[in-house]
Design an enzyme around this catalytic site. Structure first.
Site, PDB file in Angstrom:
ATOM      1  N   ASN A 103       0.903  -1.281  -0.074  1.00  0.00           N
ATOM      2  CA  ASN A 103      -0.057   0.087  -0.013  1.00  0.00           C
ATOM      3  C   ASN A 103       0.823   1.326  -0.052  1.00  0.00           C
ATOM      4  OD1 ASN A 103      -2.454  -1.293   0.264  1.00  0.00           O
ATOM      5  ND2 ASN A 103      -2.139  -1.922   2.347  1.00  0.00           N
ATOM      6  N   LYS A 186      -6.538   3.882  -3.979  1.00  0.00           N
ATOM      7  CA  LYS A 186      -6.716   2.857  -2.864  1.00  0.00           C
ATOM      8  C   LYS A 186      -5.945   3.321  -1.735  1.00  0.00           C
ATOM      9  CE  LYS A 186      -5.430  -1.637  -1.294  1.00  0.00           C
ATOM     10  NZ  LYS A 186      -4.502  -2.742  -1.403  1.00  0.00           N
ATOM     11  N   GLU A 269       2.070  -0.549   9.758  1.00  0.00           N
ATOM     12  CA  GLU A 269       2.410   0.110   8.554  1.00  0.00           C
ATOM     13  C   GLU A 269       2.393   1.607   8.899  1.00  0.00           C
ATOM     14  OE1 GLU A 269       2.595  -2.788   4.821  1.00  0.00           O
ATOM     15  OE2 GLU A 269       0.569  -2.047   5.512  1.00  0.00           O
TER      16      GLU A 269
END
Length: 307
Positions: A103, A186, A269
């Protein structure tokens, strides 16, 4: 086409397993413990779309990796990226394509610095999947997709060749001609959801029921979207409407995987998904007060967890 899947955890195990099930030439790059698990019990996928057990799937460990592969499918967590890069580097040859499913965007800089820009495609996936206590891959919802493409836009022969293989995996593979826009969208959604649910320690529906909860959720989405717009990737109308609807659904149990990791006391993260957006916001002089508080909160969690 020879494909190296880096890791056989939840995401790598699912997509790599489906490709192996479809007859693909798949090898999993794994650590010794995972290699032993796969040799003993096989790669087991539990899924609403069909269970499968793949006995003794092909694996390799980093110290034995000598040959080049056509594709490297990278699905590690951001905090494992440096170790992963070092482990699969011998597999990257002049014609290798690297498809990262991480991501955010920060990983692209890391991969470009190591391998150059040309081998590194853009990629993203959408799936809710985890490893259970038996180390089986468990898909939580009947939703799965994997999208990739040239970062410069458009199509290419190599993307089409990879797509011809990936589409046999029956996980809704798609070759995008605008992958960077899709990756940014996203990221905006994920960061909005992760920042909101970790900061409030609650799913979307509970936040919505609180005073000013809706304004908080949509405010977080606005901040993340503003950073994307400053970078030249303003989220499109249909995307914004869809995500706004997801974040304003009363009673929604939706949370981010980062929320679930935080609740379990696992690494998160924070820098890759939230902190990098704050850094980019500062560079573009975009105010992100809510996002900044969420990042501070996550860094406090990391400090306490480390202590």
């Amino acid at each position: 086409m020879r494909i190296l899947v880096v890791g056989a955890g939840a995401i790598g195990g699912y997509f790599g397993g489906r490709l192996l099930q479809a007859g693909g030439d798949i090898t999993f790059l794994v650590r010794p413990r995972r290699a032993a698990e796969l040799a003993s019990a096989g790669l087991v996928i539990r899924s609403p779309t069909g269970d499968v057990t793949l006995p003794n799937p092909p694996t390799v460990q980093a110290d034995a990796l000598k040959e080049h592969f056509d594709v490297v499918l990278l699905s590690c967590k951001a905090y494992d990226l440096q170790d992963a890069v070092a482990s699969f580097a011998p597999a990257v040859g002049p014609q290798t394509a690297i498809i990262p499913l991480l991501n955010g965007m920060r990983h692209l800089d890391v991969l470009d610095a190591k391998f150059g820009r040309e081998p590194v495609l853009g990629g993203l996936c959408a799936i809710a999947v985890t490893l259970n206590d038996k180390r089986e891959v468990v898909q939580l919802q009947p939703m799965q997709s994997l999208t990739f493409g040239e970062r410069a836009g458009g199509s290419s022969d190599r993307v089409q060749a990879i797509f011809d293989v990936f589409k046999r995996g029956n996980f809704n593979a798609s070759a995008s001609e605008n992958i960077m826009q899709e990756m940014w969208e996203k990221w905006v959604f994920l960061a909005s959801l992760a920042a909101s649910t970790t900061l409030m320690r609650a799913p979307v529906g509970v936040i919505l029921a609180a005073p000013d909860g809706k304004e908080f959720l949509l405010g977080m989405l606005d901040e993340c979207s503003s950073v994307a717009a400053a970078a030249g990737y303003a989220p499109g109308g249909p995307f914004f409407q869809r995500v706004s609807g997801m974040l304003t659904t009363e009673g929604s149990p939706m949370t981010a995987s980062m929320f679930r990791d935080l609740r379990a006391g696992l690494p998160v993260e924070a820098d890759h998904v939230i902190g990098d957006l704050v850094t980019r916001a500062d560079a573009a002089k975009v105010p992100v007060p809510k996002l900044r508080i969420a990042y501070t909160h996550l860094k406090v969690y990391e400090a306490q967890r480390g202590g």
